[in-house]
Design a protein around this motif. Structure first.
Motif, PDB file in Angstrom:
ATOM      1  N   ILE A  23       0.850  -1.190   0.000  1.00 43.87           N
ATOM      2  CA  ILE A  23       0.000   0.000   0.000  1.00 43.87           C
ATOM      3  C   ILE A  23       0.885   1.238   0.000  1.00 43.87           C
ATOM      4  CG2 ILE A  23      -1.730   1.275   1.323  1.00 43.87           C
ATOM      5  CD1 ILE A  23      -2.684  -1.363  -0.038  1.00 43.87           C
ATOM      6  N   MET A  25       0.939   5.730  -0.277  1.00 45.86           N
ATOM      7  CA  MET A  25       0.126   6.871   0.130  1.00 45.86           C
ATOM      8  C   MET A  25      -0.932   7.199  -0.921  1.00 45.86           C
ATOM      9  SD  MET A  25       1.208   7.540   3.136  1.00 45.86           S
ATOM     10  CE  MET A  25       0.219   8.995   3.467  1.00 45.86           C
ATOM     11  N   GLY A  28      -4.662   6.361  -0.813  1.00 44.27           N
ATOM     12  CA  GLY A  28      -5.597   7.024   0.092  1.00 44.27           C
ATOM     13  C   GLY A  28      -6.017   8.407  -0.359  1.00 44.27           C
ATOM     14  N   THR A  76     -20.238   5.641   5.633  1.00 43.03           N
ATOM     15  CA  THR A  76     -19.180   5.589   6.656  1.00 43.03           C
ATOM     16  C   THR A  76     -17.914   6.282   6.166  1.00 43.03           C
ATOM     17  OG1 THR A  76     -18.131   4.112   8.262  1.00 43.03           O
ATOM     18  CG2 THR A  76     -18.034   3.420   5.971  1.00 43.03           C
ATOM     19  N   ARG A 244     -12.030  14.383  -0.872  1.00 48.17           N
ATOM     20  CA  ARG A 244     -10.728  13.950  -1.401  1.00 48.17           C
ATOM     21  C   ARG A 244     -10.745  13.911  -2.931  1.00 48.17           C
ATOM     22  NH1 ARG A 244      -9.277   8.354   1.224  1.00 48.17           N
ATOM     23  NH2 ARG A 244     -11.540   8.323   1.361  1.00 48.17           N
ATOM     24  N   ARG A 357      -3.576  12.640   4.701  1.00 46.30           N
ATOM     25  CA  ARG A 357      -4.312  12.937   5.943  1.00 46.30           C
ATOM     26  C   ARG A 357      -4.972  14.305   5.903  1.00 46.30           C
ATOM     27  NH1 ARG A 357      -0.713  11.063  10.896  1.00 46.30           N
ATOM     28  NH2 ARG A 357      -2.686  11.501  11.937  1.00 46.30           N
TER      29      ARG A 357
ATOM     30  N   ALA B 117     -14.726   0.660   7.242  1.00 47.71           N
ATOM     31  CA  ALA B 117     -13.754   1.739   7.050  1.00 47.71           C
ATOM     32  C   ALA B 117     -12.378   1.213   7.444  1.00 47.71           C
ATOM     33  CB  ALA B 117     -14.126   2.957   7.887  1.00 47.71           C
ATOM     34  N   ILE B 118     -11.460   1.216   6.480  1.00 48.16           N
ATOM     35  CA  ILE B 118     -10.124   0.671   6.691  1.00 48.16           C
ATOM     36  C   ILE B 118      -9.107   1.802   6.743  1.00 48.16           C
ATOM     37  CG2 ILE B 118      -8.317  -0.768   5.659  1.00 48.16           C
ATOM     38  CD1 ILE B 118     -10.384  -2.536   4.487  1.00 48.16           C
ATOM     39  N   VAL B 119      -8.293   1.818   7.797  1.00 45.26           N
ATOM     40  CA  VAL B 119      -7.156   2.735   7.867  1.00 45.26           C
ATOM     41  C   VAL B 119      -5.910   1.862   7.818  1.00 45.26           C
ATOM     42  CG1 VAL B 119      -5.957   4.460   9.243  1.00 45.26           C
ATOM     43  CG2 VAL B 119      -8.454   4.402   9.231  1.00 45.26           C
ATOM     44  N   GLU B 121      -1.589   1.298   6.990  1.00 48.16           N
ATOM     45  CA  GLU B 121      -0.275   1.939   7.028  1.00 48.16           C
ATOM     46  C   GLU B 121       0.413   1.801   5.667  1.00 48.16           C
ATOM     47  OE1 GLU B 121       2.391   0.023   9.744  1.00 48.16           O
ATOM     48  OE2 GLU B 121       3.821   1.685   9.793  1.00 48.16           O
ATOM     49  N   GLU B 122       1.025   2.884   5.252  1.00 47.35           N
ATOM     50  CA  GLU B 122       1.862   2.855   4.053  1.00 47.35           C
ATOM     51  C   GLU B 122       2.869   1.711   4.168  1.00 47.35           C
ATOM     52  OE1 GLU B 122       4.904   5.966   1.789  1.00 47.35           O
ATOM     53  OE2 GLU B 122       4.515   6.156   3.922  1.00 47.35           O
ATOM     54  N   ASP B 151     -14.811   2.861   3.276  1.00 48.97           N
ATOM     55  CA  ASP B 151     -13.907   3.990   3.120  1.00 48.97           C
ATOM     56  C   ASP B 151     -12.493   3.464   3.323  1.00 48.97           C
ATOM     57  OD1 ASP B 151     -13.053   6.641   2.797  1.00 48.97           O
ATOM     58  OD2 ASP B 151     -13.048   6.995   4.951  1.00 48.97           O
ATOM     59  N   THR B 152     -11.540   4.056   2.640  1.00 45.21           N
ATOM     60  CA  THR B 152     -10.145   3.633   2.753  1.00 45.21           C
ATOM     61  C   THR B 152      -9.273   4.853   2.983  1.00 45.21           C
ATOM     62  OG1 THR B 152     -10.635   1.931   1.102  1.00 45.21           O
ATOM     63  CG2 THR B 152      -8.322   2.288   1.646  1.00 45.21           C
ATOM     64  N   LYS B 153      -8.492   4.819   4.047  1.00 43.70           N
ATOM     65  CA  LYS B 153      -7.536   5.891   4.298  1.00 43.70           C
ATOM     66  C   LYS B 153      -6.158   5.271   4.489  1.00 43.70           C
ATOM     67  CE  LYS B 153     -10.339   9.347   4.170  1.00 43.70           C
ATOM     68  NZ  LYS B 153     -11.378   9.672   5.135  1.00 43.70           N
ATOM     69  N   VAL B 154      -5.125   5.971   4.022  1.00 46.82           N
ATOM     70  CA  VAL B 154      -3.753   5.509   4.211  1.00 46.82           C
ATOM     71  C   VAL B 154      -3.042   6.494   5.132  1.00 46.82           C
ATOM     72  CG1 VAL B 154      -1.577   4.912   3.091  1.00 46.82           C
ATOM     73  CG2 VAL B 154      -3.742   4.471   1.913  1.00 46.82           C
ATOM     74  N   MET B 155      -2.356   5.992   6.160  1.00 48.19           N
ATOM     75  CA  MET B 155      -1.514   6.826   7.010  1.00 48.19           C
ATOM     76  C   MET B 155      -0.057   6.452   6.722  1.00 48.19           C
ATOM     77  SD  MET B 155      -3.807   6.820  10.558  1.00 48.19           S
ATOM     78  CE  MET B 155      -2.919   8.058  11.523  1.00 48.19           C
ATOM     79  N   VAL B 164      -6.296  -0.705  10.897  1.00 56.35           N
ATOM     80  CA  VAL B 164      -7.420  -0.553  11.821  1.00 56.35           C
ATOM     81  C   VAL B 164      -8.696  -0.667  10.988  1.00 56.35           C
ATOM     82  CG1 VAL B 164      -8.657   1.064  13.325  1.00 56.35           C
ATOM     83  CG2 VAL B 164      -6.159   0.922  13.441  1.00 56.35           C
TER      84      VAL B 164
END
Lengths: 359, 359
Positions: A23, A25, A28, A76, A244, A357, B117-119, B121-122, B151-155, B164
């Motif tokens: 994965i 950046m 996202g 969500t 986004r 973010r 909703a998935i968070v 990590e890069e 939803d998908t977010k990348v940190m 998470v």
């Protein structure tokens, strides 16, 4: 019972960054890379399980399920914005606004309520958590809703950066608005200036203090959308909040899902001078930058209907800068063309604008 | 426009650990510390906003809202389990099971669907994300439901440890089961052995390999609960899944919310020998350890109804070890008394058992 040690299997021996195996950046950022990840991996299989309504296959702002003669809307979002406090808002108000707005974009302007799952880092200040809570409560009251239920998890120091808040909204509506039924001739309205949230956040993060006031536009839009739907009940045929990926992503989703061409008149797109200038300093394209209090609205029925919607929007503080910015056309289905006033060029959807973010 | 630098305000200058001013690990363990944090801070204000049904004030597994002549159940959970793959399961199946079970505990055994909703990590391996996805899909099919929207977010690297996943479930039911209406004389059933999930996870995390098989009990229970409700429609008056804080927390919630005393017969509580032994090695109390595939059920109507429920539970693989473990009494309302067979002692609810990221 024999007890033996075995090699650590809990660890973090991940593949190196880069390449298709991990994965990145860009997955996202709300652009094409994310859509591919969702389509190829995360949504696979689920889209084939039938639902009574529109589920994951619709790739809309949320799902819509038949309940009696109404639609139950469910949406969500995980919020990872950094920093959690920024000019014009914070992660709490942002989370509530984002969820209320996703419901509103599907026609559901009176939320039954939202759920709130908080993941917080050990050592996070309680005073900050209280400030976030107060902002959520204030925004819920503003939007006429509440938090129905929640969950709280704590991760150790260094295991999560501050706080992550996931909110889910539920609402009933008799009128479902989708984003895939636009036709040539439909007009496109944006409810206000673009770029405010992303530019304010990036300027803050880059430690720029400008003589002018930059602040996020994060706000719940359900009251404004309720009035717009009341003013032109049949005329509003599509809505999307350009978060986004910005206005560009929202336009591209309209074009590709409805299979129409879209022409946008650049000079008609409202943008604050300070946002335009700051975006330039930061090397950002305001069309690709997240908004958190704006709606892109497709209107059918000609100038009279457009005027009715604009008037309803402008009756709210969040909609005073609402403007007609473009239209759907039969040519180049799936494409977005930007008319600069001097000429026309294809608006390219970014692979994923590098704004981590942002929300 | 003047551009000046200002001090970094985005940083991580948090108060030191310890003290009441910061979030500690105990605030996430499902015990009293967490309940205080939620009651004093996170739920404050929201509980005063009226809803048509039971919202945050009920502090139940989820919310229940009136929709026509039915109840709409909504429940949410953030999943931070570490490691994401563990004996008997993974974060994906755990998330779906947990959400399906929270719905089932309120009487809603046919989910309309869940949101995800998935968070992430890069640098997280796509293959691992695919494995998690496959597990979610498999568990959804098992439970007869699907993911409706997500939803998908990348940190960035180091900003979140792995992944998470927050899932929210929605379901309709005509029969609402709550956790606050128990009366003296009601009987308490546990649907199977306790401690399996938490002990398997902790043994794995401590790198213990035992000659015996330890694995999580994570599983969706809605089919089993559907049959139990059908077998004794009026007799099942309360349900709760003993997750964080274990059976002890679930019993204490029953006792305090229903304002009854509870007597539990220790020798009747089913527990695998290997779980008991491993818990001893690890210094853990199995009564305080999370389960992810068990239900605590309050039954009214005497021995006949208890038998009917037990028979229905035992008809499913997840319920073969179902047992009657105790009853509600009029004495010591709010307290849980453990009858060891040799004597009686008060079961103390832990402040928060130190099992971080157990679910």
């Amino acid at each position: 019972m024999t007890v033996v040690r075995q090699p650590d299997r809990v660890g973090r021996d991940r593949p190196p960054a880069g390449g298709d195996g991990v994965i990145a950046m860009k997955h996202g950022f709300g652009g094409r890379a994310m859509r591919r990840l969702v389509g190829e991996t995360l949504a696979a299989g689920f889209v084939d399980i039938p639902v009574d309504g529109y589920g994951l296959a619709a790739m809309d702002d949320g799902a819509a399920l038949r309940v009696g003669d109404q639609w139950l809307i469910v949406t969500t979002d995980a919020h990872v914005v950094h920093p959690v406090f920024f000019p014009g808002g914070d992660i709490g108000g942002l989370a509530v606004s984002g969820t209320v707005n996703d419901l509103a974009m599907m026609g559901a302007t009176e939320p039954l309520g939202i759920t709130c799952a908080i993941v917080v880092e050990e050592g996070f200040a309680r005073a900050d958590l209280e400030r976030i809570h107060d902002s959520m409560l204030r925004t819920c009251r503003h939007a006429g809703t509440t938090v129905l239920t929640g969950d709280t998890k704590v991760m150790g120091r260094g295991e999560v950066d501050g706080v992550v808040i996931t909110t889910t909204g539920v609402a009933l509506t008799s009128r479902l608005v989708r984003d895939s039924v636009l036709r040539p001739g439909d007009q496109l309205i944006i409810s206000g200036t673009i770029g405010d949230h992303g530019v304010a956040l990036m300027a803050h993060r880059h430690e720029l203090t400008l003589a002018t006031d930059l602040h996020s536009d994060a706000a719940p839009l359900n009251a404004m959308i309720r009035d717009a739907l009341a003013a032109a009940p049949e005329a509003i045929v599509a809505m999307k909040d350009p978060t986004r990926g910005g206005l560009s992503s929202a336009l591209h989703e309209f074009a590709s899902k409805s299979n129409v061409g879209i022409v946008v008149h650049e000079r008609d797109v409202p943008m604050r001078d300070e946002v335009r200038a700051t975006a330039e300093i930061l090397g950002l394209d305001a069309f690709h930058i997240a908004n958190e209090g704006k709606a892109l609205i497709g209107v059918r029925g000609g100038a009279e209907m457009v005027e009715a919607v604009l008037e309803a929007l402008r009756g709210h503080p969040e909609g005073v800068n609402a403007a007609l910015i473009g239209e759907c056309v039969a040519t180049r289905p799936g494409d977005v063309v930007l008319d600069t006033g001097l000429g026309k060029r294809l608006m390219v959807e970014s692979e994923g604008e590098p704004l981590p973010r942002i929300c």
